[in-house]
Scaffold this motif. Structure first.
Motif, PDB file in Angstrom:
ATOM      1  N   LYS A 101     -17.048  -4.286   9.783  1.00 43.28           N
ATOM      2  CA  LYS A 101     -15.497  -3.764   9.854  1.00 43.28           C
ATOM      3  C   LYS A 101     -14.629  -4.567  10.246  1.00 43.28           C
ATOM      4  O   LYS A 101     -14.703  -5.544  11.070  1.00 43.28           O
ATOM      5  CB  LYS A 101     -15.522  -2.329  10.409  1.00 43.28           C
ATOM      6  CG  LYS A 101     -16.512  -1.198  10.078  1.00 43.28           C
ATOM      7  CD  LYS A 101     -16.105  -0.129  11.029  1.00 43.28           C
ATOM      8  CE  LYS A 101     -16.811   1.146  10.353  1.00 43.28           C
ATOM      9  NZ  LYS A 101     -16.482   2.415  11.182  1.00 43.28           N
ATOM     10  N   GLN A 153     -14.993   0.125   6.286  1.00 39.68           N
ATOM     11  CA  GLN A 153     -14.604  -1.372   6.361  1.00 39.68           C
ATOM     12  C   GLN A 153     -13.691  -1.681   7.300  1.00 39.68           C
ATOM     13  O   GLN A 153     -13.337  -2.977   7.602  1.00 39.68           O
ATOM     14  CB  GLN A 153     -14.213  -2.066   5.039  1.00 39.68           C
ATOM     15  CG  GLN A 153     -15.044  -1.552   3.975  1.00 39.68           C
ATOM     16  CD  GLN A 153     -14.580  -2.104   2.622  1.00 39.68           C
ATOM     17  OE1 GLN A 153     -14.450  -3.482   2.240  1.00 39.68           O
ATOM     18  NE2 GLN A 153     -14.181  -1.201   1.693  1.00 39.68           N
ATOM     19  N   ASP A 207      -6.315  -8.559   0.982  1.00 36.95           N
ATOM     20  CA  ASP A 207      -7.016  -7.261   0.823  1.00 36.95           C
ATOM     21  C   ASP A 207      -8.186  -7.364   1.437  1.00 36.95           C
ATOM     22  O   ASP A 207      -8.655  -8.288   1.957  1.00 36.95           O
ATOM     23  CB  ASP A 207      -6.985  -6.721  -0.695  1.00 36.95           C
ATOM     24  CG  ASP A 207      -7.982  -7.904  -1.351  1.00 36.95           C
ATOM     25  OD1 ASP A 207      -9.002  -8.360  -1.042  1.00 36.95           O
ATOM     26  OD2 ASP A 207      -7.319  -8.486  -2.231  1.00 36.95           O
ATOM     27  N   LEU A 208      -9.012  -6.127   1.816  1.00 34.82           N
ATOM     28  CA  LEU A 208     -10.085  -6.126   2.648  1.00 34.82           C
ATOM     29  C   LEU A 208     -11.351  -6.949   2.275  1.00 34.82           C
ATOM     30  O   LEU A 208     -11.756  -7.720   2.837  1.00 34.82           O
ATOM     31  CB  LEU A 208     -10.528  -4.580   2.759  1.00 34.82           C
ATOM     32  CG  LEU A 208      -9.885  -3.761   3.885  1.00 34.82           C
ATOM     33  CD1 LEU A 208     -10.194  -2.356   3.668  1.00 34.82           C
ATOM     34  CD2 LEU A 208     -10.178  -4.316   5.205  1.00 34.82           C
ATOM     35  N   TYR A 227       0.749  -1.165  -0.013  1.00 33.09           N
ATOM     36  CA  TYR A 227      -0.039   0.078  -0.001  1.00 33.09           C
ATOM     37  C   TYR A 227       0.717   1.452   0.013  1.00 33.09           C
ATOM     38  O   TYR A 227       0.635   2.182  -0.726  1.00 33.09           O
ATOM     39  CB  TYR A 227      -0.758   0.051   1.290  1.00 33.09           C
ATOM     40  CG  TYR A 227      -1.810   1.192   1.292  1.00 33.09           C
ATOM     41  CD1 TYR A 227      -3.091   1.272   0.766  1.00 33.09           C
ATOM     42  CD2 TYR A 227      -1.590   2.211   2.309  1.00 33.09           C
ATOM     43  CE1 TYR A 227      -3.849   2.373   0.553  1.00 33.09           C
ATOM     44  CE2 TYR A 227      -2.546   3.270   2.287  1.00 33.09           C
ATOM     45  CZ  TYR A 227      -3.543   3.359   1.673  1.00 33.09           C
ATOM     46  OH  TYR A 227      -4.353   4.621   1.784  1.00 33.09           O
ATOM     47  N   ALA A 280      -8.999   5.696   4.780  1.00 33.00           N
ATOM     48  CA  ALA A 280      -9.709   5.592   3.292  1.00 33.00           C
ATOM     49  C   ALA A 280     -10.427   4.640   3.487  1.00 33.00           C
ATOM     50  O   ALA A 280     -11.400   4.527   2.206  1.00 33.00           O
ATOM     51  CB  ALA A 280      -8.462   5.302   2.412  1.00 33.00           C
ATOM     52  N   ASN A 281     -10.468   3.836   4.185  1.00 30.03           N
ATOM     53  CA  ASN A 281     -11.639   2.319   4.318  1.00 30.03           C
ATOM     54  C   ASN A 281     -12.516   2.496   5.640  1.00 30.03           C
ATOM     55  O   ASN A 281     -12.823   1.189   6.029  1.00 30.03           O
ATOM     56  CB  ASN A 281     -10.763   1.293   3.924  1.00 30.03           C
ATOM     57  CG  ASN A 281      -9.978   0.986   2.806  1.00 30.03           C
ATOM     58  OD1 ASN A 281     -10.629   0.968   1.743  1.00 30.03           O
ATOM     59  ND2 ASN A 281      -8.978   1.275   2.641  1.00 30.03           N
ATOM     60  N   SER A 282     -12.757   3.662   6.072  1.00 27.07           N
ATOM     61  CA  SER A 282     -13.240   3.693   7.423  1.00 27.07           C
ATOM     62  C   SER A 282     -14.706   2.860   7.476  1.00 27.07           C
ATOM     63  O   SER A 282     -15.103   2.697   8.602  1.00 27.07           O
ATOM     64  CB  SER A 282     -13.440   5.123   7.731  1.00 27.07           C
ATOM     65  OG  SER A 282     -14.373   5.882   6.752  1.00 27.07           O
ATOM     66  N   SER A 284      -7.957  -2.683  -1.641  1.00 24.85           N
ATOM     67  CA  SER A 284      -9.525  -2.224  -1.496  1.00 24.85           C
ATOM     68  C   SER A 284     -10.132  -3.204  -2.526  1.00 24.85           C
ATOM     69  O   SER A 284     -11.284  -3.023  -2.400  1.00 24.85           O
ATOM     70  CB  SER A 284      -9.786  -0.905  -1.491  1.00 24.85           C
ATOM     71  OG  SER A 284      -8.975  -0.186  -0.509  1.00 24.85           O
ATOM     72  N   THR A 304      -3.964  -0.863  -3.694  1.00 26.96           N
ATOM     73  CA  THR A 304      -4.939  -0.104  -2.603  1.00 26.96           C
ATOM     74  C   THR A 304      -5.345  -0.887  -1.491  1.00 26.96           C
ATOM     75  O   THR A 304      -5.915  -0.217  -0.625  1.00 26.96           O
ATOM     76  CB  THR A 304      -6.086   0.508  -3.260  1.00 26.96           C
ATOM     77  OG1 THR A 304      -6.998  -0.556  -3.753  1.00 26.96           O
ATOM     78  CG2 THR A 304      -5.836   1.356  -4.540  1.00 26.96           C
ATOM     79  N   ARG A 343     -12.679  -9.816   4.352  1.00 21.34           N
ATOM     80  CA  ARG A 343     -14.059  -9.770   4.826  1.00 21.34           C
ATOM     81  C   ARG A 343     -14.737 -11.232   4.414  1.00 21.34           C
ATOM     82  O   ARG A 343     -15.645 -11.732   5.308  1.00 21.34           O
ATOM     83  CB  ARG A 343     -14.540  -8.795   4.527  1.00 21.34           C
ATOM     84  CG  ARG A 343     -14.151  -7.471   5.267  1.00 21.34           C
ATOM     85  CD  ARG A 343     -14.914  -6.133   4.999  1.00 21.34           C
ATOM     86  NE  ARG A 343     -16.403  -6.323   5.465  1.00 21.34           N
ATOM     87  CZ  ARG A 343     -17.438  -5.741   4.896  1.00 21.34           C
ATOM     88  NH1 ARG A 343     -17.061  -4.748   4.103  1.00 21.34           N
ATOM     89  NH2 ARG A 343     -18.336  -5.685   5.478  1.00 21.34           N
ATOM     90  N   PHE A 370      -4.619   3.740   5.340  1.00 20.41           N
ATOM     91  CA  PHE A 370      -5.352   3.098   4.732  1.00 20.41           C
ATOM     92  C   PHE A 370      -6.753   2.714   5.578  1.00 20.41           C
ATOM     93  O   PHE A 370      -7.732   2.617   4.966  1.00 20.41           O
ATOM     94  CB  PHE A 370      -4.524   1.770   4.997  1.00 20.41           C
ATOM     95  CG  PHE A 370      -5.335   0.437   4.741  1.00 20.41           C
ATOM     96  CD1 PHE A 370      -5.821  -0.102   3.408  1.00 20.41           C
ATOM     97  CD2 PHE A 370      -5.765  -0.405   5.767  1.00 20.41           C
ATOM     98  CE1 PHE A 370      -6.512  -1.191   3.139  1.00 20.41           C
ATOM     99  CE2 PHE A 370      -6.335  -1.510   5.443  1.00 20.41           C
ATOM    100  CZ  PHE A 370      -6.704  -1.927   4.350  1.00 20.41           C
TER     101      PHE A 370
END
Length: 316
Positions: free
Chosen positions: A100, A82, A34-35, A17, A78-80, A25, A23, A39, A75
């Motif tokens: 999250k 998640q 990655d997210l 990142y 930017a991904n608040s 994401s 990213t 998840r 990071f």
């Protein structure tokens, strides 16, 4: 994975990142973590490691470490929607969050401190809650496994352990030499972790822990997160996901199921076991643990409960 959640004690994805390679994401960007993919298999808490590369040591180690720490914050911001940063017991109470992933900021390498005890407080204020005292080399705190020595912690290293205990930071002994391991165990008032290591009895690599070390971790109520790097799992030949299961079984037999968890090392390893190519394959590990006879309680412990227990004991 209904009724289960995963805690992963180590991945190096934040380097990608910060280097603007991914990213983290989008699953389409490749890599191992990655997210979205995390998840999808109910990863509830991910340690994101700020790994200070050898080329930054020693002169630029603090600078690089701070750059990576700032990258974790960017990071998460930017991904608040998640992700959220885990900094204390109250944050642990949110896990598992249905929307999250919790992110725990760790640093891999005490070089970030330079030779200054006050830097422990600095990185704590910046959100760091776990610190690996060494990587493979020697630094001002201790010797890593790559050094052919029998040295214990330096005076500064001892002071760092005590200050981390006071602040509520998890001491990570992965990469630390064996003498340093025993020294930390004797000094620390709280459980410690080898966040991404394996069993030496099954693969005699310097990065792995002996049965004696595993039993000592258990007595102190610490944890080892099994690493997915093939060279830590098996000396030679084809390495499959079953080798990870084999190490989990061995550690559970020697030290108890309450002493083992996961420390994938995703995005920090250049090869993975067959059948465990990226974070989505955690789903198969759940099936594997069921097949080899772990109880529902033990599986919950291994997947995430053990790391949660240790963090509850350590964080303030």
């Amino acid at each position: 994975m209904e009724d289960y959640f995963i805690v992963d004690g180590h991945c190096d994805s934040i380097t990608h990142y910060v280097n603007q390679e991914r990213t983290l994401s989008l699953s389409s960007e490749g890599g191992q973590w990655d997210l979205p993919r995390a998840r999808s298999v109910d990863v509830a808490l991910q340690f994101l490691a700020a790994f200070i590369e050898s080329q930054s040591k020693p002169a630029m180690a603090t600078w690089r470490g701070l750059e990576l720490i700032e990258g974790v914050h960017r990071f998460v911001e930017a991904n608040s929607a998640q992700a959220f940063l885990v900094q204390g017991k109250s944050d642990l109470e949110r896990i598992p969050d249905p929307l999250k992933i919790g992110v725990l900021l760790s640093v891999e390498g005490g070089e970030i401190l330079g030779e200054n005890l006050f830097m422990v407080d600095v990185i704590f204020r910046l959100g760091v809650r776990a610190l690996g005292l060494t990587w493979n080399q020697r630094n001002a705190l201790a010797d890593g496994v790559g050094e052919d020595t029998h040295s214990r912690l330096t005076k500064l290293g001892q002071e760092v352990v005590k200050r981390m205990n006071q602040l509520g930071m998890l001491i990570d002994v992965s990469h630390l030499n064996e003498e340093g391991f025993w020294h930390v165990l004797n000094l620390s008032e709280y459980p410690i972790a080898a966040t991404h290591s394996c069993a030496y009895a099954l693969c005699p690599h310097p990065r792995n822990l002996t049965d004696r070390q595993l039993r000592a971790l258990a007595r102190q109520k610490g944890i080892v997160g099994v690493n997915f790097y093939p060279r830590f799992l098996k000396e030679s030949g084809l390495v499959t996901r079953q080798e990870v299961v084999r190490h989990i079984c061995h550690i559970a037999e020697v030290a108890g199921a309450e002493t083992v968890g996961f420390g994938s090392d995703f995005d920090g390893i250049d090869e993975t076991p067959e059948g465990l190519e990226d974070v989505r394959d955690y789903a198969y590990l759940l099936e594997d643990l069921t097949k080899v006879g772990f109880s529902t309680k033990e599986i919950r412990q291994i997947l995430g409960g053990n790391f949660m227990r240790v963090l509850t004991d350590v964080l303030k």
